[in-house]
Design an enzyme around this catalytic site. Sequence first.
Site, PDB file in Angstrom:
ATOM      1  N   GLY A 146       0.142   8.544   3.308  1.00 37.36           N
ATOM      2  CA  GLY A 146       0.628   9.914   3.397  1.00 37.36           C
ATOM      3  C   GLY A 146       2.077  10.006   3.804  1.00 37.36           C
ATOM      4  O   GLY A 146       2.747  10.972   3.487  1.00 37.36           O
ATOM      5  N   LEU A 147       2.582   9.016   4.521  1.00 39.69           N
ATOM      6  CA  LEU A 147       3.949   9.101   5.016  1.00 39.69           C
ATOM      7  C   LEU A 147       4.895   8.081   4.405  1.00 39.69           C
ATOM      8  O   LEU A 147       6.065   8.075   4.726  1.00 39.69           O
ATOM      9  CB  LEU A 147       3.952   8.947   6.552  1.00 39.69           C
ATOM     10  CG  LEU A 147       3.260  10.057   7.328  1.00 39.69           C
ATOM     11  CD1 LEU A 147       3.331   9.768   8.804  1.00 39.69           C
ATOM     12  CD2 LEU A 147       3.901  11.397   7.018  1.00 39.69           C
ATOM     13  N   GLY A 148       4.432   7.184   3.573  1.00 41.21           N
ATOM     14  CA  GLY A 148       5.395   6.267   3.000  1.00 41.21           C
ATOM     15  C   GLY A 148       4.810   5.059   2.312  1.00 41.21           C
ATOM     16  O   GLY A 148       3.626   4.787   2.376  1.00 41.21           O
ATOM     17  N   TRP A 149       5.718   4.349   1.618  1.00 41.70           N
ATOM     18  CA  TRP A 149       5.358   3.092   0.991  1.00 41.70           C
ATOM     19  C   TRP A 149       5.355   1.977   2.028  1.00 41.70           C
ATOM     20  O   TRP A 149       6.147   1.974   2.974  1.00 41.70           O
ATOM     21  CB  TRP A 149       6.365   2.744  -0.108  1.00 41.70           C
ATOM     22  CG  TRP A 149       6.110   3.469  -1.384  1.00 41.70           C
ATOM     23  CD1 TRP A 149       6.755   4.576  -1.851  1.00 41.70           C
ATOM     24  CD2 TRP A 149       5.116   3.136  -2.356  1.00 41.70           C
ATOM     25  NE1 TRP A 149       6.230   4.961  -3.048  1.00 41.70           N
ATOM     26  CE2 TRP A 149       5.222   4.102  -3.396  1.00 41.70           C
ATOM     27  CE3 TRP A 149       4.154   2.138  -2.451  1.00 41.70           C
ATOM     28  CZ2 TRP A 149       4.399   4.080  -4.502  1.00 41.70           C
ATOM     29  CZ3 TRP A 149       3.337   2.117  -3.571  1.00 41.70           C
ATOM     30  CH2 TRP A 149       3.455   3.074  -4.577  1.00 41.70           C
ATOM     31  N   ILE A 150       4.473   1.009   1.809  1.00 46.98           N
ATOM     32  CA  ILE A 150       4.380  -0.168   2.673  1.00 46.98           C
ATOM     33  C   ILE A 150       4.781  -1.377   1.835  1.00 46.98           C
ATOM     34  O   ILE A 150       4.209  -1.630   0.777  1.00 46.98           O
ATOM     35  CB  ILE A 150       2.942  -0.360   3.192  1.00 46.98           C
ATOM     36  CG1 ILE A 150       2.405   0.934   3.773  1.00 46.98           C
ATOM     37  CG2 ILE A 150       2.893  -1.490   4.209  1.00 46.98           C
ATOM     38  CD1 ILE A 150       3.176   1.455   4.950  1.00 46.98           C
ATOM     39  N   LYS A 200       8.058  -0.090   6.250  1.00 54.75           N
ATOM     40  CA  LYS A 200       7.446   1.199   5.922  1.00 54.75           C
ATOM     41  C   LYS A 200       8.551   2.196   5.665  1.00 54.75           C
ATOM     42  O   LYS A 200       9.337   2.538   6.552  1.00 54.75           O
ATOM     43  CB  LYS A 200       6.548   1.676   7.051  1.00 54.75           C
ATOM     44  CG  LYS A 200       5.875   3.004   6.738  1.00 54.75           C
ATOM     45  CD  LYS A 200       4.908   3.403   7.837  1.00 54.75           C
ATOM     46  CE  LYS A 200       4.257   4.732   7.493  1.00 54.75           C
ATOM     47  NZ  LYS A 200       3.326   5.180   8.559  1.00 54.75           N
ATOM     48  N   ALA A 213       0.852  -1.189   0.000  1.00 49.42           N
ATOM     49  CA  ALA A 213       0.000   0.000   0.000  1.00 49.42           C
ATOM     50  C   ALA A 213       0.881   1.230   0.000  1.00 49.42           C
ATOM     51  O   ALA A 213       2.103   1.141   0.142  1.00 49.42           O
ATOM     52  CB  ALA A 213      -0.923   0.000   1.226  1.00 49.42           C
ATOM     53  N   HIS A 214       0.245   2.374  -0.153  1.00 50.67           N
ATOM     54  CA  HIS A 214       0.958   3.643  -0.035  1.00 50.67           C
ATOM     55  C   HIS A 214       0.093   4.586   0.776  1.00 50.67           C
ATOM     56  O   HIS A 214      -1.130   4.506   0.767  1.00 50.67           O
ATOM     57  CB  HIS A 214       1.266   4.237  -1.407  1.00 50.67           C
ATOM     58  CG  HIS A 214       0.073   4.322  -2.315  1.00 50.67           C
ATOM     59  ND1 HIS A 214      -0.913   5.281  -2.191  1.00 50.67           N
ATOM     60  CD2 HIS A 214      -0.297   3.545  -3.366  1.00 50.67           C
ATOM     61  CE1 HIS A 214      -1.836   5.092  -3.129  1.00 50.67           C
ATOM     62  NE2 HIS A 214      -1.497   4.046  -3.854  1.00 50.67           N
ATOM     63  N   ASP A 261      -4.297  11.268  14.276  1.00 46.68           N
ATOM     64  CA  ASP A 261      -4.889  11.001  12.958  1.00 46.68           C
ATOM     65  C   ASP A 261      -5.752   9.743  12.973  1.00 46.68           C
ATOM     66  O   ASP A 261      -5.610   8.871  12.117  1.00 46.68           O
ATOM     67  CB  ASP A 261      -3.780  10.882  11.913  1.00 46.68           C
ATOM     68  CG  ASP A 261      -4.321  10.948  10.484  1.00 46.68           C
ATOM     69  OD1 ASP A 261      -5.409  11.514  10.288  1.00 46.68           O
ATOM     70  OD2 ASP A 261      -3.655  10.418   9.579  1.00 46.68           O
TER      71      ASP A 261
END
Length: 790
Positions: free
Chosen positions: A204-208, A224, A201-202, A329
């Site tokens: 707001g703070l990074g690629w997974i 991450k 997944a992607h 959040d």
Amino acid sequence: MTQCTAPGCTGRIEDGFCGVCGLAPPDVRTPDQDRSAPRPPGPFPPVPRPGAAPPEEWPGRPGSDPGSGDDSGSHPVSGNVRLSGRSGPGNTAGSTGTPLSGSSSGRTSRPTSRGMLGMGLVQVPVVPYRDPSEAVMTDPVVAEKNRYCGHCNEKVGRSRGGQPGRTQGFCRRCGTQFSFVPKLVEGDMVGGQYEVLGCLAHGGLGWIYLARDRNVNDRWVVLKGLLNAGDAEAHKAAAAEREYLSQVEHPNIVKIINFAQHPDPETGIPGGHIVMEYVGGKSLRELLLDRRGEGEEDQALPLAQVIAYGLECLRALGYLHAKNLLYCDFKPDNVIQSEEQIKLIDLGGVRRIDDTASPVYTTPGYRVPEEEIIRSGPSVSSDLYAVGRALAVLSFRFSFRRRHPHSLPPRESVPLLRRYESYDRLLRRSTHNEPERRFHDAADMAEQLTGVLREVLADLDESPHPASSSLFGPESFSAADVGPHDSDTLLEPPSPTRAAALLPAPLIDPGDPAAQLLRGFSSLSPAELVPTLRSAPAPTPETRLMLVRALITEGRKLEATETLHAFNQTMPGDWRTMWYMAVMELGDGEFEDAHAHFDELYSHLPGEIAPKLGLALAAERTGGLETAAGLYRTVWNTDHSYVSAAFGLARIRRAQGQRSRAIEVLDTVPELSSLHVHAQTVLVALLVTGEDPHAADDFLRAGERLGRLGLDSERGDRLAVRVLEGALDWLGRGGRADPSARLLGAPLTEEGVRTDLERRYRALAHWARSPADRYALVDRANSLRPKTLL
């Protein structure tokens, strides 16, 4: 556009890259470009202006992204009061339903992981553990609408002239480099230990990324990294996430395993990756969309299930708050259910409560009003605000981003809220625009939410779901308050004094210095309590409250008011001040004022029964019979120990001419209740009295109930006389029963009823208190004797 300066290239620079060779010009690709690039005016980047309006609602089709729209992801707000428009796609680590769960190996079959989900009260459908290998993205890209400069929030990587936007380049506004290309590919070995399988997944703070831990039994893990390597704020957030996650150990929060580095494929600079457990399930957002895909687009998750999720999330948030951390959040995307557990994921926005400098990452539709963040920053109440918003989004459909970004639809417009007023009030308190009127403790909110859950389950299951309150004692209403011949008074509104006295009393605070001493005063009467409490050398808050209640019971309103004022000065803002004020007003017959105060208390404590009972008593006296009936019904359906609510509902139904419904309510008073006999006595009286014509069945039912009660001779004879007198009147008006029917052992005929009445009146004459009463009863027996020829 400008001419590309690369040797031999005839292309032009567009969006930071050459349209022919794809390279950035040498003068842009300098190491110090961040310092030399032009900056926007002012000390802080401006608030972003999304290029597209946010969606009116979440789309109803499966797989659609409820966080779509340019403002759908987490947005940061700096400690210097700025919204920096961090626009993630709403799908953060785990929001795709693939991320983060603890598998100790790569096997897809494993023992069931049981959690506390549902508290044993709710049957929440199990979400199967998902095979990690099936979760890898085949084409990992960041949607264009979610591409923003990490420094100035300018839109980057957007389509122009029919050409797709670039995934790498330089911001046209400030010159900061951006890249939305995954840095890891299948086969990469991160930290010499974690073999990458691909992207999950992607956010707001990074690629997974999904990887195998080759050093620990090939277990599945999640890596991450940073979505945009040029985003300085994202680097800071990732470092903060690593720091905070390393401190967190909670069953409902994703667990950090390690931190590993891997060189960037283009620059060779090592990049950091947080290593986390893999949670193989679905996010609450996905579960909602799956539900909508199965039926109507407006469908939501079952309310009991939503509340079960909320309670578990509050446990996790309460844990973070106890460690002086704020989540900031919270949203359905960041909660994963795997089997029978939920996990709070993506702690990228976590910050310390006293942090006033770090960016604040929030999501439109769930965050508090912008001016609140600007004025005072995030808080415990803003975390709980987001929980309230998430509960609303999951339980009914509304335009939570555009039309109601910081409000809820009117209760009348939402069937679910019309049906469950307590849930409506809980949502409105948790999402109130005034921070001081919200919940300020996760445990307090969970306690009220649990009370609401019990009401919901009582309605759905059509059976009580009682539980002791941590704030109130039981109601002061028992058989001792009703005389042996006073059952009829139970269908009359209690006197103001009696109404105030039967309400539950707030429990003694165990932390009060006098708590142990005051518990020993429970056997004292109010008349004895007043001088005892007044003689206390150093009054405590609880001493004053007990004195207030004793003075109210004694009818000494002026003294009670003075004592309550002294308590309020000691404990300003304590809800018990309003409680005792309302009780005092109810006992004084000031029903309108009592109604207003009990109503406010209901909104403040929506999961408690006591405020509802007080409001019902006041509403009944102010003419709001249907309002009172609804409250009595909610109280009684939830907890059968509040028998006063059953009598309250029965008397309102009788006043409304609904005799059968009043009888139904009285019939639900359990046999173990001390007021069961009184309820049945009133029920028998209702069966044989009233303006409605009665059928023989009513009298036969009354006789049957009376026979089962096992009353002593005098009480049994008195009630039998009432039944027989009603039957005689009915027969005299032409009523006819089956010849075989028998009432209280005698034929249901005029002769049979008269014979039994004569016997009963003569029996009562033996119990008469005076000669005059005895003679009157004997005369009545003689007048009812059947006519004979002898």
